[in-house]
Design an enzyme around this catalytic site. Structure first.
Site, PDB file in Angstrom:
ATOM      1  N   CYS A   1      -3.295   0.814   1.067  1.00 45.87           N
ATOM      2  CA  CYS A   1      -1.846   0.749   1.270  1.00 45.87           C
ATOM      3  C   CYS A   1      -1.512   0.627   2.764  1.00 45.87           C
ATOM      4  O   CYS A   1      -2.302   1.029   3.630  1.00 45.87           O
ATOM      5  CB  CYS A   1      -1.173   2.018   0.758  1.00 45.87           C
ATOM      6  SG  CYS A   1      -1.187   2.197  -1.027  1.00 45.87           S
TER       7      CYS A   1
ATOM      8  N   ASN B   1      -0.472  -3.556   3.721  1.00 45.77           N
ATOM      9  CA  ASN B   1      -1.396  -3.399   2.596  1.00 45.77           C
ATOM     10  C   ASN B   1      -2.412  -4.529   2.609  1.00 45.77           C
ATOM     11  O   ASN B   1      -2.108  -5.669   2.989  1.00 45.77           O
ATOM     12  CB  ASN B   1      -0.684  -3.254   1.249  1.00 45.77           C
ATOM     13  CG  ASN B   1       0.339  -4.323   0.939  1.00 45.77           C
ATOM     14  OD1 ASN B   1       0.884  -4.960   1.833  1.00 45.77           O
ATOM     15  ND2 ASN B   1       0.604  -4.521  -0.333  1.00 45.77           N
ATOM     16  N   ILE B   2      -3.620  -4.171   2.208  1.00 46.02           N
ATOM     17  CA  ILE B   2      -4.753  -5.096   2.235  1.00 46.02           C
ATOM     18  C   ILE B   2      -5.394  -5.045   0.849  1.00 46.02           C
ATOM     19  O   ILE B   2      -6.029  -4.053   0.495  1.00 46.02           O
ATOM     20  CB  ILE B   2      -5.769  -4.688   3.326  1.00 46.02           C
ATOM     21  CG1 ILE B   2      -5.080  -4.576   4.694  1.00 46.02           C
ATOM     22  CG2 ILE B   2      -6.919  -5.696   3.379  1.00 46.02           C
ATOM     23  CD1 ILE B   2      -5.928  -3.920   5.779  1.00 46.02           C
ATOM     24  N   GLU B   3      -5.172  -6.106   0.065  1.00 43.14           N
ATOM     25  CA  GLU B   3      -5.644  -6.094  -1.324  1.00 43.14           C
ATOM     26  C   GLU B   3      -7.073  -6.650  -1.411  1.00 43.14           C
ATOM     27  O   GLU B   3      -7.642  -7.123  -0.419  1.00 43.14           O
ATOM     28  CB  GLU B   3      -4.661  -6.875  -2.201  1.00 43.14           C
ATOM     29  CG  GLU B   3      -3.305  -6.191  -2.182  1.00 43.14           C
ATOM     30  CD  GLU B   3      -2.306  -6.735  -3.174  1.00 43.14           C
ATOM     31  OE1 GLU B   3      -2.507  -7.852  -3.702  1.00 43.14           O
ATOM     32  OE2 GLU B   3      -1.311  -6.018  -3.432  1.00 43.14           O
TER      33      GLU B   3
ATOM     34  N   CYS C   1       2.902   5.930  -2.172  1.00 43.43           N
ATOM     35  CA  CYS C   1       2.165   6.403  -3.356  1.00 43.43           C
ATOM     36  C   CYS C   1       1.637   7.819  -3.106  1.00 43.43           C
ATOM     37  O   CYS C   1       1.637   8.325  -1.980  1.00 43.43           O
ATOM     38  CB  CYS C   1       1.020   5.442  -3.686  1.00 43.43           C
ATOM     39  SG  CYS C   1      -0.449   5.655  -2.654  1.00 43.43           S
TER      40      CYS C   1
ATOM     41  N   CYS D   1      -1.147   8.198  -0.471  1.00 43.81           N
ATOM     42  CA  CYS D   1      -0.662   8.131   0.915  1.00 43.81           C
ATOM     43  C   CYS D   1       0.061   9.419   1.302  1.00 43.81           C
ATOM     44  O   CYS D   1      -0.050   9.880   2.447  1.00 43.81           O
ATOM     45  CB  CYS D   1       0.236   6.910   1.107  1.00 43.81           C
ATOM     46  SG  CYS D   1      -0.700   5.363   1.106  1.00 43.81           S
TER      47      CYS D   1
ATOM     48  N   GLU E   1       0.595   2.344   4.514  1.00 50.04           N
ATOM     49  CA  GLU E   1       0.718   3.644   5.185  1.00 50.04           C
ATOM     50  C   GLU E   1      -0.648   4.158   5.625  1.00 50.04           C
ATOM     51  O   GLU E   1      -0.832   4.621   6.741  1.00 50.04           O
ATOM     52  CB  GLU E   1       1.361   4.667   4.239  1.00 50.04           C
ATOM     53  CG  GLU E   1       2.763   4.306   3.782  1.00 50.04           C
ATOM     54  CD  GLU E   1       2.811   3.458   2.520  1.00 50.04           C
ATOM     55  OE1 GLU E   1       1.909   2.621   2.321  1.00 50.04           O
ATOM     56  OE2 GLU E   1       3.749   3.628   1.738  1.00 50.04           O
TER      57      GLU E   1
HETATM   58  N1  THU Z   1       1.510  -0.342  -1.702  1.00 49.13           N
HETATM   59  C1  THU Z   1       1.577   0.056  -0.402  1.00 49.13           C
HETATM   60  O1  THU Z   1       0.962  -0.555   0.487  1.00 49.13           O
HETATM   61  N2  THU Z   1       2.332   1.133  -0.101  1.00 49.13           N
HETATM   62  C2  THU Z   1       3.162   1.765  -0.980  1.00 49.13           C
HETATM   63  O2  THU Z   1       3.897   2.651  -0.579  1.00 49.13           O
HETATM   64  C3  THU Z   1       3.157   1.371  -2.398  1.00 49.13           C
HETATM   65  C4  THU Z   1       2.155   0.358  -2.788  1.00 49.13           C
HETATM   66  C5  THU Z   1       0.754  -1.578  -2.019  1.00 49.13           C
HETATM   67  C6  THU Z   1      -0.539  -1.433  -2.733  1.00 49.13           C
HETATM   68  C7  THU Z   1      -0.665  -2.788  -3.401  1.00 49.13           C
HETATM   69  O3  THU Z   1      -1.214  -3.703  -2.458  1.00 49.13           O
HETATM   70  C8  THU Z   1       0.757  -3.208  -3.664  1.00 49.13           C
HETATM   71  O4  THU Z   1       1.567  -2.407  -2.820  1.00 49.13           O
HETATM   72  C9  THU Z   1       1.203  -3.047  -5.104  1.00 49.13           C
HETATM   73  O5  THU Z   1       0.938  -1.761  -5.559  1.00 49.13           O
END
Ligand code: THU
Length: 140
Positions: free
Chosen positions: A53, A42-44, A93, A96, A55
């Site tokens: 996300c 994940n890259i915020e 999520c 995804c 995935e």
């Molecule tokens: N996130 C994912 O990368 N994949 C998931 O299956 C659930 C959520 C990330 C998004 C965000 O960076 C962090 O988790 C919190 O929601």
């Protein structure tokens, strides 16, 4: 499919998670039908909504390289500082799941949710995303 190889790769991918806001770190390892494993994390983002996300990062990396057929994905997630096995399963999520539906056969594509190398559950995409809307609905 060797689930443990994929889970190990998901933990490798998780090391690159960029999570200064949620501190929830996710790693994904996507197995192409060509045998290649694509990593995603994940890259915020400071603006929050551009966050990607793990995935989708893995899917978009593969698709951008011309790969569109997949067998499965392993996903791991936990808070920074948590040890393997301390967290819960990290389910993908809805967005995804929709991206998976675009490129995968929902009856066959395997989604492996792991808490540790030994503790994991396996679902088909159809189990996680029943009656998903996909290319078939548009005759594609
Ligand atoms: N996130 C994912 O990368 N994949 C998931 O299956 C659930 C959520 C990330 C998004 C965000 O960076 C962090 O988790 C919190 O929601």
């Amino acid at each position: 499919m060797d689930y443990q190889i994929l889970i190990k790769q998901a933990y490798e991918a998780q090391k690159n998670a960029y999570t200064p806001y949620s501190h929830w770190q996710v790693g994904a390892a996507l197995l192409g039908k060509n045998g290649t494993i694509y990593h995603g994390c994940n890259i915020e983002n400071a603006a929050y909504t551009p966050t990607n996300c793990a995935e989708r990062t893995a899917f978009f990396k593969a698709v951008s390289e011309g790969i569109r057929e997949f067998d499965g994905i392993a996903i791991v997630g936990n808070y920074e500082g948590q040890k393997q096995g301390e967290g819960d399963y990290c389910a993908p999520c809805g967005v995804c799941r929709q991206v998976m539906q675009e490129f995968c056969n929902p009856k066959e594509f395997q989604v492996i949710l792991a808490k540790s190398m030994e503790d994991y559950k396996v679902f088909t995409l159809e189990e996680l995303f029943p009656m998903g809307f996909g290319p078939d609905n548009l005759g594609k």
